[in-house]
Design a protein around this motif. Structure first.
Motif, PDB file in Angstrom:
ATOM      1  N   ALA A   5       0.839  -1.201   0.000  1.00 23.62           N
ATOM      2  CA  ALA A   5       0.000   0.000   0.000  1.00 23.62           C
ATOM      3  C   ALA A   5       0.872   1.248   0.000  1.00 23.62           C
ATOM      4  N   CYS A  21      -2.660   0.107  -3.955  1.00 27.27           N
ATOM      5  CA  CYS A  21      -2.209  -1.159  -3.369  1.00 27.27           C
ATOM      6  C   CYS A  21      -1.856  -2.101  -4.505  1.00 27.27           C
ATOM      7  N   TRP A  35     -10.320  -2.388   1.323  1.00 21.43           N
ATOM      8  CA  TRP A  35      -9.586  -1.423   2.136  1.00 21.43           C
ATOM      9  C   TRP A  35     -10.217  -1.391   3.521  1.00 21.43           C
ATOM     10  N   ILE A  69     -13.520   3.070  -4.583  1.00 23.19           N
ATOM     11  CA  ILE A  69     -12.547   2.001  -4.796  1.00 23.19           C
ATOM     12  C   ILE A  69     -12.597   1.565  -6.259  1.00 23.19           C
ATOM     13  N   ARG A  71     -10.175  -0.985  -9.361  1.00 22.71           N
ATOM     14  CA  ARG A  71      -9.071  -1.925  -9.570  1.00 22.71           C
ATOM     15  C   ARG A  71      -8.665  -1.921 -11.030  1.00 22.71           C
ATOM     16  N   CYS A  95      -4.787  -2.481   2.789  1.00 20.88           N
ATOM     17  CA  CYS A  95      -5.462  -3.210   1.734  1.00 20.88           C
ATOM     18  C   CYS A  95      -5.430  -4.702   2.073  1.00 20.88           C
TER      19      CYS A  95
END
Length: 123
Positions: A5, A21, A35, A69, A71, A95
């Motif tokens: 992180a 992260c 998280w 959040i 990804r 994370c």
């Protein structure tokens, strides 16, 4: 497995930060990512989670609407965009990864953890 992180720091109330992260040693697409945060003297608290595909997210009640959040599967990385920060957001942010399909808020259900990054919000 390593979760690294980064991105924490000192920010004034109302400001923004983006945490990252980076994950290695696991098949990223097979893991729900989350998280959590822990303030001094308090229990670890669920902040946000994202499904394996990235199509579904979930947030803790205290941060909904201010944090996002996401990804990036190409980079094996998750992010936490934090806006409208408050002094109460001050904590170490961790994370975590869990093998499974459900986004869960219980920290005991996560298999791997990063080392944490400190976020300090001044008033």
């Amino acid at each position: 497995v390593q979760l690294q992180a980064s991105g924490g720091g000192l920010v004034q109330a109302g400001g923004s930060l983006r945490l990252s992260c980076s994950a290695s040693g696991l098949t990223f697409r097979n893991y729900v990512m989350g998280w959590f945060r822990q303030a001094p003297g308090k229990e670890r608290e669920f902040v946000a989670g994202i499904s394996r595909s990235g199509d579904s997210t979930n947030y803790g009640d205290s941060v909904a609407g201010r944090l996002t959040i996401s990804r990036d599967s190409a980079k094996n990385t998750i992010y936490l965009q934090m806006n409208s920060l408050k002094p109460d957001d001050t904590a170490v942010y961790y994370c975590a990864a869990r093998a499974g399909s459900a986004i869960l808020g219980a920290h005991s259900r996560y298999d791997y953890w990063g080392q944490g990054t400190l976020v300090t919000v001044s008033s």
